[in-house]
Design a protein around this motif. Structure first.
Motif, mmCIF file in Angstrom:
data_model
loop_
_atom_site.group_PDB
_atom_site.id
_atom_site.type_symbol
_atom_site.label_atom_id
_atom_site.label_comp_id
_atom_site.label_asym_id
_atom_site.label_seq_id
_atom_site.Cartn_x
_atom_site.Cartn_y
_atom_site.Cartn_z
ATOM 1 N N MET A 223 0.873 -1.254 -0.012
ATOM 2 C CA MET A 223 0.137 0.203 -0.069
ATOM 3 C C MET A 223 0.937 1.363 -0.083
ATOM 4 S SD MET A 223 -3.127 0.830 2.512
ATOM 5 C CE MET A 223 -3.881 -0.682 2.118
ATOM 6 N N LEU A 224 0.639 2.207 -0.917
ATOM 7 C CA LEU A 224 1.407 3.577 -1.068
ATOM 8 C C LEU A 224 0.778 4.481 -0.492
ATOM 9 C CD1 LEU A 224 2.883 2.633 -4.671
ATOM 10 C CD2 LEU A 224 3.590 2.252 -2.369
ATOM 11 N N PRO A 225 1.610 5.508 0.074
ATOM 12 C CA PRO A 225 0.739 6.770 0.586
ATOM 13 C C PRO A 225 0.373 7.696 -0.699
ATOM 14 C CG PRO A 225 3.205 7.008 0.768
ATOM 15 C CD PRO A 225 2.836 5.458 0.435
ATOM 16 N N ILE A 226 -0.722 8.396 -0.563
ATOM 17 C CA ILE A 226 -1.204 9.102 -1.700
ATOM 18 C C ILE A 226 -0.846 10.737 -1.305
ATOM 19 C CG2 ILE A 226 -3.473 9.772 -2.679
ATOM 20 C CD1 ILE A 226 -4.679 7.256 -1.824
ATOM 21 N N SER A 227 -0.538 11.301 -2.510
ATOM 22 C CA SER A 227 -0.023 12.829 -2.330
ATOM 23 C C SER A 227 -1.475 13.460 -2.317
ATOM 24 C CB SER A 227 0.945 12.897 -3.572
ATOM 25 O OG SER A 227 1.939 12.493 -3.456
ATOM 26 N N TYR A 228 -2.079 13.630 -1.212
ATOM 27 C CA TYR A 228 -3.385 14.483 -1.086
ATOM 28 C C TYR A 228 -3.153 15.796 -1.567
ATOM 29 C CZ TYR A 228 -5.683 10.250 0.635
ATOM 30 O OH TYR A 228 -6.137 9.208 0.977
ATOM 31 N N PRO A 229 -2.105 16.776 -0.785
ATOM 32 C CA PRO A 229 -2.051 18.145 -1.116
ATOM 33 C C PRO A 229 -1.724 18.453 -2.669
ATOM 34 C CG PRO A 229 -0.552 17.385 0.838
ATOM 35 C CD PRO A 229 -1.106 16.089 0.135
ATOM 36 N N SER A 230 -0.804 17.534 -3.247
ATOM 37 C CA SER A 230 -0.849 17.731 -4.815
ATOM 38 C C SER A 230 -2.031 17.658 -5.669
ATOM 39 C CB SER A 230 0.442 16.707 -5.113
ATOM 40 O OG SER A 230 1.521 16.746 -4.668
ATOM 41 N N ILE A 231 -2.685 16.478 -4.931
ATOM 42 C CA ILE A 231 -3.941 16.432 -5.949
ATOM 43 C C ILE A 231 -5.218 17.672 -5.692
ATOM 44 C CG2 ILE A 231 -6.074 14.825 -6.138
ATOM 45 C CD1 ILE A 231 -3.159 13.626 -7.085
#
Length: 254
Positions: A223-231
């Protein structure tokens, strides 16, 4: 109030146009394509074990590959077909005589197609989740928080790419240009998963890689971390660009 009525009528008109534009077919291809790639990821994974929580990573990894492999081109097709009807039938001029400017037409197209894309994205994620539980027989609870975050981010990127393609199709009458960029977008979206995060930020399609929920690190599917701020930043920037350019369309018409 009259402006709101006109905008609502423009959105309704866009839905009426969809009956002749094979939107349902394109939507079905998107759902089936992502579902097939997700199941293929499960079937081809030698480490898949439905009794372990990591089994969900196979489905998330399959979707993380399937969405960027399929969505950019089909989003380009949806936007191109919805806009090209205005170029072919003098729709911009006809709607201007009704008091609906080209900018308003583009915004109505984004709302109408955005509703379709939202339903496709959320529906596909729910179907894969159900298939994982019932068909693949994964026993541990699904990582619903991570899954919901992945769904939100993929939806945000899909809508951003859709908005950019509506602008492109509106400005360039030759729709082969838009479709060609859609193909290029698929390539960039997939290859961005193997690039550093900084490189993925360069193009809108690279943000599919930043929303990747699971993938291989070495020989292990994690499972990988999602780049929420970038999205979120992408959604805000594209939203501002879309608003500014469509309001310029309005002034040009005036």
């Amino acid at each position: 109030m009259n402006r709101r009525i006109a905008t609502g009528r423009a959105v309704v008109n866009e839905f009426a146009k969809m009956r002749h534009l094979s939107v349902g077919l394109v939507s079905t291809v998107m759902v089936i394509g992502v579902l097939a790639l997700s199941l293929f990821a499960v079937a081809s994974s030698p480490d898949f074990d439905p009794d372990t929580p990591d089994a969900w990573n196979a489905l998330l990894g399959g979707m993380s590959l399937g969405v960027p492999l399929i969505s950019p081109l089909l989003l380009a097709v949806l936007a191109s077909r919805q806009v090209d009807i205005e170029h072919q039938g003098s729709g911009w001029l006809l709607q201007s005589t009704s008091g609906i400017t080209p900018g308003e037409v583009c915004r109505a197209k984004l709302v109408a197609l955005g509703i379709i894309v939202t339903a496709i994205t959320i529906g596909t994620n729910l179907i894969v989740l159900i298939v994982g539980k019932l068909l693949a027989g994964i026993l541990p609870p699904a990582p619903l928080g991570h899954w919901a975050g992945f769904t939100f981010c993929m939806l945000a990127v899909n809508l951003a790419v859709l908005a950019l393609h509506i602008l492109l199709s509106a400005k360039v009458e030759n729709q082969l240009v838009a479709l060609g960029i859609g193909v290029l977008g698929c390539i960039l979206a997939v290859f961005s998963q193997g690039l550093p995060a900084a490189a993925a930020h360069v193009t809108p399609w690279g943000y599919y890689a930043l929303a990747q929920a699971a993938g291989y690190q070495g020989d292990q599917l994690l499972m990988l971390p999602i780049s929420y701020p970038s999205i979120v930043a992408l959604a805000v920037i594209v939203g501002v660009v879309f608003a500014v350019l469509t309001f310029r369309f309005d002034r040009q018409e005036a």
